[in-house]
Structure formats: structure tokens, C-alpha cells
Design a protein around this motif. Structure first.
Motif, PDB file in Angstrom:
ATOM      1  N   PRO A  63      11.749 -30.305  25.618  1.00 34.25           N
ATOM      2  CA  PRO A  63      11.913 -31.098  24.388  1.00 34.25           C
ATOM      3  C   PRO A  63      12.187 -30.230  23.160  1.00 34.25           C
ATOM      4  N   ILE A  64      11.490 -29.100  23.068  1.00 32.23           N
ATOM      5  CA  ILE A  64      11.693 -28.229  21.911  1.00 32.23           C
ATOM      6  C   ILE A  64      13.114 -27.663  21.929  1.00 32.23           C
ATOM      7  N   LEU A  65      13.554 -27.246  23.111  1.00 38.33           N
ATOM      8  CA  LEU A  65      14.899 -26.680  23.241  1.00 38.33           C
ATOM      9  C   LEU A  65      15.958 -27.709  22.848  1.00 38.33           C
ATOM     10  N   LEU A  66      15.702 -28.964  23.223  1.00 37.64           N
ATOM     11  CA  LEU A  66      16.692 -30.014  22.952  1.00 37.64           C
ATOM     12  C   LEU A  66      16.721 -30.445  21.486  1.00 37.64           C
ATOM     13  N   THR A  67      15.698 -30.083  20.720  1.00 38.25           N
ATOM     14  CA  THR A  67      15.742 -30.438  19.295  1.00 38.25           C
ATOM     15  C   THR A  67      16.341 -29.313  18.455  1.00 38.25           C
ATOM     16  N   THR A  68      16.785 -28.241  19.106  1.00 39.79           N
ATOM     17  CA  THR A  68      17.452 -27.170  18.351  1.00 39.79           C
ATOM     18  C   THR A  68      18.917 -27.554  18.138  1.00 39.79           C
ATOM     19  N   ARG A  72      20.944 -34.419  27.335  1.00 37.16           N
ATOM     20  CA  ARG A  72      20.288 -35.123  26.227  1.00 37.16           C
ATOM     21  C   ARG A  72      20.516 -36.627  26.374  1.00 37.16           C
ATOM     22  N   VAL A  73      19.645 -37.407  25.754  1.00 35.04           N
ATOM     23  CA  VAL A  73      19.848 -38.852  25.797  1.00 35.04           C
ATOM     24  C   VAL A  73      21.017 -39.204  24.879  1.00 35.04           C
ATOM     25  N   ASN A  74      21.687 -40.285  25.225  1.00 35.41           N
ATOM     26  CA  ASN A  74      22.780 -40.758  24.389  1.00 35.41           C
ATOM     27  C   ASN A  74      22.193 -41.685  23.330  1.00 35.41           C
ATOM     28  N   MET A  75      22.041 -41.158  22.141  1.00 30.82           N
ATOM     29  CA  MET A  75      21.378 -41.929  21.082  1.00 30.82           C
ATOM     30  C   MET A  75      22.222 -43.122  20.636  1.00 30.82           C
ATOM     31  N   LYS A  76      23.530 -43.031  20.828  1.00 33.97           N
ATOM     32  CA  LYS A  76      24.400 -44.118  20.358  1.00 33.97           C
ATOM     33  C   LYS A  76      24.225 -45.376  21.200  1.00 33.97           C
ATOM     34  N   ARG A  77      23.935 -45.148  22.477  1.00 41.40           N
ATOM     35  CA  ARG A  77      23.792 -46.287  23.387  1.00 41.40           C
ATOM     36  C   ARG A  77      22.357 -46.810  23.296  1.00 41.40           C
ATOM     37  N   LEU A  78      22.203 -48.070  22.972  1.00 44.09           N
ATOM     38  CA  LEU A  78      20.855 -48.635  22.902  1.00 44.09           C
ATOM     39  C   LEU A  78      20.345 -48.896  24.303  1.00 44.09           C
ATOM     40  N   LYS A  79      19.069 -48.644  24.507  1.00 48.70           N
ATOM     41  CA  LYS A  79      18.500 -48.818  25.848  1.00 48.70           C
ATOM     42  C   LYS A  79      17.199 -49.594  25.765  1.00 48.70           C
TER      43      LYS A  79
END
Lengths: 281, 310
Positions: free
Chosen positions: A94-99, A274-281
């Protein structure tokens, strides 16, 4: 490729900070030396001559090529199938993915660090490997071909490992699936090829086979052992073309298939990291 | 600065976050209070671009988390509730790796890292392997890591959990320093009095719903209509209970554990409370002490969430 890749540098640093990396190289080179010098010693002693014939040198080259292929096939999944899932298990992902690093940077860094280590093993073995040149019988071109396709195989298996590591949460499951895929590509395809050719011959028993078997050609083209056999014995390549009635070089099919596999696997890994933030789930 | 609009997250039939709306100004320190599974971490994960919402939007500085997650990552520093560290990496190298991950040039990182280690009181541990540090030190190092790219917003999920009292105090001091630096901080904690001390605003979340939001004083005021009064007695406990049972606004009378007094809920005004006390003295009740409980944030939280459950 972005060479200013923090993940790549960190991975390489950590890999060589422990003795595991050095031990791996040491034992691999020791095994290679024992095999090569043992073979030369035994051949010279058993034949009773004090020289090493070029044909024997070729056998040694063939053995070494298959050993290198085995090394790539069995080590690449182990090195790559835990690359992302182990970060997930260690709770560092998670930390790596927020960089600010892009998903491609992270995936390529993970992939290249594993590939680089395996490449180092292969390159470190080159001096031992090149002993075959001392006695003749091997063209440098054969040597280059074998190494190029080893690299292609390494990239493909590595990409598959990274892809499963991204898709599957647990490293152990990812390893099993990657090894399963590798065994399918290197062993099962060989069996399927034999079955397809045998069935074709059985169906057209008594007649001259003229219709092409694209499936047979495809299965032969994606099998690393078959490819290496065609390099070591060009007659084998003609033989396969005779059986399948498809006049397409095995190496070209191999290059296209594994090239696409590498690109496809890396694409999926990058997209799914990473999750696709544009697509609502 | 931070605008959360109708944020909802569902896992099948389970609603982890239910239509959360919240607006926070720049420089605000916002404390997120709630029991385990209330929805705090889910909110933080969505803001940190690690989890897809089912519906709703989050904007930081006008930038949409859903539309431009890569922009958001530059604006936030995220510290998860549980995190791991890399083995065989020194504290300085750990920060250097994340600095490089944010694209900070090497020369700048060399100047920045000692300052960050100083901020979190870990200068003496710069050459220590991260996996060998104590839990409190790891937490502080992770906080330094979340600050390496100088983010405008800090998202700290339970930063004090699992720390011993000394480490908690150290963490609180660092957070006060960050508040002084003007950072917008979102922090969640189970230790509510700690939040009260440093937060400008508190949000109480329960079952995915934000059930209270405001300053600490505002939230405490919400409960001022009902208070707990403890009365210690010399003797005649039953007689005193009978007396208070007849008084208006009194409910839930209970004997204290030691049997030397009673406690009850009281809803009257302060004047009515004074009148009741005078009457008790005139009736010769054996009262040794008459004490109104100071409602702390734990009580506030327990009361608010009790109401929400009902």
C-alpha cells in the motif's frame, strides 16, 4: 525502460546485501565446472586418446544449453512469482502504491531485478560455457542464437511470474500457478505436439499427408525444448516442417508467441497493480 | 481543501461506508473516531487512491481522487494502520528509496533525510536496519516517510496504535509540530482523549455513517443535556435512593460498587440541580460528596454510538 527506477535499485541492493545471492552464483558455477571438467576428463580418459573431438564438444554444448534452459525455466518463476504478492504479504505494497511511481515503473523494476539476477547467473557461467570453443565444432552464431532465445524465454517466464504475482494475493499460490504454466509450456505442449501429429498420421493412414497441421506447428513452436533441439540439430527443424506440412520457422513462431506473451503479461500486471479509481465498484 | 461528497463503499450487501459527506479547510487537524470496522480505514483507503468507492467523490485542492489519482498521490502522505518494512534496509536508505519514488533529486534527498530523521527523533538510528527498530521507531520512521515529498495532506490511520505510553507521547509531540507547520491532517485513533488535545475537528463514524461532526467542544455539548451524578453517602443508602427517585429529571439510579453511594442520570438545568441538592440537605440526607461527571470523549463516543445503534 526507465533506468532511473527506484524499485530496481532497491531490489538489486537488497538482493546482494544477503549471502543468498552470492551463494546462488557460487553453487551454480561450481555445478557447471564440475559438469564441464568432469565431462572432458571422462571423455579423454575413457576414449584413451589425449584429445577432445569437436563432435564431443558439440555434445557438451548441447548439454550446457539445456542446463541453462532448465536454469531459466525453473529459477525464473521462483524469482518473479513472489515479486508483488510478497510486498502485499509484508504489508509494504500500500505504501509503495501511494508513491508517485507509475505502475509500469514498479512492475518493470520488479521484473528487471529478477531478470538481471538470472542474467548474471548466465553471464557468470559464460567463461565455463565458452570452453566448448576451445575444441571447435561450435559456431559462434549457434552460441548467440541459444543465448538470445534463453533471454527471450527468461523475459516471458519472468513476465508470467510477475503477472500472477500481481493477480494472486498469496505468493505460494502464485508460485504454483507460474510453475504450472511453465510446465505446460515446456512439457505438456511437447506431448500435445506428439499426440496431434500421431492423430493426424492415424486419420490419414495409408495416404500421403498433404494437409498442414497448424496446431501441431504451433505446439512445436511454443515449446522451448523443441526450439533448442532445432538449434542444436537443424535437421530437426526440417523434420518438424515435414510432419506438420507448415513451412514456417520454429524460431520465428517462438519469438512471436513469447514476445506477445511477455507484452501481454506485463500489460495485465501494470493494469491490475493499482485499482482503477475511475471505475466505480 | 478536502471535500468528500456522498462517499459510499459496499462489499456485496455490506455497506462499509454510507453516503459520507465532509468538508475540511486547509490546515485543519481532523480526528476520525470510531470503533473497529466503523469505516475509518475505508475512508482513508479511498482518499489514498488504494480503494475504489462504490459511489461518491473526494476532492483534494479541487483535484478529484477518481479522475486524477496520480495527482492526488503527490498531495497526500499516507500512513496505514498496519505496515511492513523491508528487511536489510537502513533507516536512511528507507527514506532515500521513498524519496526517489516521489522523484526527488538525489542532492535534495541528501539534505532532506537528516532533517526528517531529526523531526522524528531518529537521527541516531540513521544507519540501523529498519526491521530491527522498535515498533514506536518504525511508526515514527513511517511518519517521516509520509512527509518526504512535503505533502499538503497527511492521512494517518491509527498512528499511535500498539505504542507504549512513552512512544504515544513522542508521536503526539511530532503531530503537534506538524500541525504547527500548517499541514492538513486526517488522523484516526481509538484513544479519544489524545485526539481531543490536538484536533480542531472531530468526526464520529459508526457503521459507515458519520453521526457527529464538529469541534471537540461542540460534540461534548451535544451530551450536556444529560449528565451522570455520583453521590457518596455516609449511610442510609436505600433511604437516599428513595429520596432521589421522587425528584424530577432523575433516572437510572444505581448503587455504587462499594455500596457507599449512588449514581444517576440527570436531565435538569443547573438551577434545578442546585434546588435538588438544597432539598436533599434540608431532608438531612447523609451526603458526603455530590459529584457531576466530567464527560470525556470516550463517554461522548459511547453515548453517540449507542444512540446510533438504537
Amino acid at each position: 525502460m526507465n533506468f532511473n527506477n527506484p524499485v530496481l535499485f532497491k531490489e538489486l541492493k537488497l538482493r546482494f546485501r544477503s549471502f543468498k545471492g552470492f551463494n546462488g552464483i557460487l553453487f551454480f558455477l561450481l555445478a557447471m565446472c564440475i559438469f564441464v571438467f568432469g565431462y572432458i576428463f571422462l571423455t579423454v580418459n575413457i576414449s584413451g586418446t589425449s584429445y577432445f573431438r569437436p563432435s564431443q564438444s558439440f555434445v557438451l554444448f548441447a548439454f550446457l544449453s539445456y542446463i541453462q534452459l532448465g536454469l531459466v525455466l525453473f529459477t525464473a518463476p521462483g524469482l518473479t512469482a513472489g515479486s508483488i504478492s510478497s510486498e502485499r504479504e509484508k504489508q509494504t505494497l500500500p505504501i509503495l502504491l501511494t508513491t508517485s511511481q507509475s505502475s509500469f515503473q514498479i512492475i518493470s523494476g520488479k521484473m528487471l531485478s529478477s531478470v538481471a539476477f538470472l542474467l548474471l547467473l548466465i553471464v557468470a557461467g559464460l567463461p565455463v560455457y565458452s570452453l566448448v570453443f576451445l575444441f571447435g565444432g561450435i559456431s559462434p552464431w549457434s552460441f548467440v542464437k541459444v543465448f538470445f532465445f534463453l533471454f527471450v524465454t527468461l523475459l516471458a517466464i519472468g513476465s508470467i511470474g510477475v503477472m500472477f504475482s500481481t493477480l494472486i494475493r498469496r505468493t505460494i499460490v502464485s508460485m504454483i500457478v507460474t510453475y504450472g504454466t511453465m510446465l505446460f509450456l515446456s512439457v505438456v505442449t511437447g506431448f500435445l505436439f506428439i499426440i496431434v501429429i500421431q492423430m493426424k498420421a492415424f486419420n490419414q493412414m495409408g495416404t500421403v499427408i498433404t494437409t498442414p497441421s497448424y496446431l501441431g506447428q504451433f505446439l512445436a513452436s511454443i515449446n522451448p525444448a523443441v526450439l533448442f533441439a532445432t538449434f542444436l540439430s537443424p535437421d530437426m527443424g526440417y523434420g518438424i516442417s515435414e510432419l506438420t506440412k507448415v513451412d514456417f520457422p520454429i524460431w520465428a513462431g517462438y519469438l512471436i508467441f513469447y514476445g506477445l506473451l511477455t507484452v501481454g503479461a506485463l500489460f495485465i500486471a501494470v493494469k491490475r497493480l493499482r485499482v482503477n479509481m475511475k471505475r466505480l465498484k | 481543501m478536502i471535500e468528500i461528497k456522498g462517499l459510499t463503499k459496499k462489499y456485496g450487501q455490506f455497506t462499509a461506508l454510507d453516503n459520507l459527506n465532509l468538508t475540511l479547510n486547509e490546515g485543519t487537524v481532523f480526528g476520525f473516531v470510531g470503533a473497529n470496522g466503523a469505516g475509518k480505514s475505508t475512508t482513508f483507503l479511498i482518499i489514498s487512491t488504494l480503494l475504489q468507492p462504490t459511489s461518491g467523490e473526494v476532492f483534494i485542492n479541487g483535484v478529484s481522487v477518481r479522475e486524477k489519482p496520480s495527482e492526488i498521490r503527490k498531495l497526500i502522505g499516507y500512513m496505514p494502520d498496519f505496515f511492513g518494512v523491508y528487511d536489510q534496509l537502513k533507516a536512511e536508505e528507507y527514506l532515500d528509496f521513498y524519496g526517489a519514488s516521489y522523484g526527488i533529486p538525489e542532492e535534495e534527498r541528501k539534505k532532506l533525510i537528516p532533517q526528517l530523521l531529526e523531526l522524528v527523533n531518529l537521527s541516531h538510528k540513521r544507519d540501523s536496519y529498519v526491521d530491527l527498530l522498535s515498533r514506536g521507531m518504525k511508526q515514527r520512521l513511517c511518519l517521516a516517510r509520509s512527509l518526504i515529498h512535503d505533502p499538503k495532506v497527511l492521512i494517518l490511520d491509527e498512528p499511535a496504535s500498539g505504542l507504549d505510553p512513552r512512544a504515544r507521547v513522542e508521536m503526539r509531540d511530532i503531530l503537534k509540530t506538524l500541525k504547527g507547520m500548517g499541514k492538513t491532517i486526517l488522523i484516526s485513533s481509538h484513544i479519544l482523549p489524545e485526539l481531543a488535545e490536538m484536533c480542531d475537528e472531530i468526526g464520529v463514524i459508526d457503521n459507515g455513517k458519520l453521526i457527529a461532526h464538529g469541534s471537540v467542544a461542540e460534540i461534548q455539548k451535544k451530551l450536556q443535556g444529560e449528565k451522570v451524578i455520583t453521590v457518596r453517602l455516609l449511610d442510609r443508602v436505600d433511604e437516599t435512593i428513595a429520596f432521589f427517585e421522587e425528584q424530577p429529571y432523575v433516572s437510572s439510579i444505581e448503587k455504587l460498587d462499594g455500596g457507599d453511594g449512588i449514581s444517576f442520570m440527570y436531565r435538569g438545568t443547573e438551577e434545578e440541580q442546585l434546588g435538588m441538592l438544597k432539598e436533599a440537605m434540608l431532608a438531612d440526607m447523609p451526603i458526603v460528596s455530590f459529584m457531576e461527571h466530567v464527560t470525556n470523549l470516550e463517554d461522548v463516543f459511547m453515548e453517540i454510538t449507542k444512540g446510533a445503534e438504537a
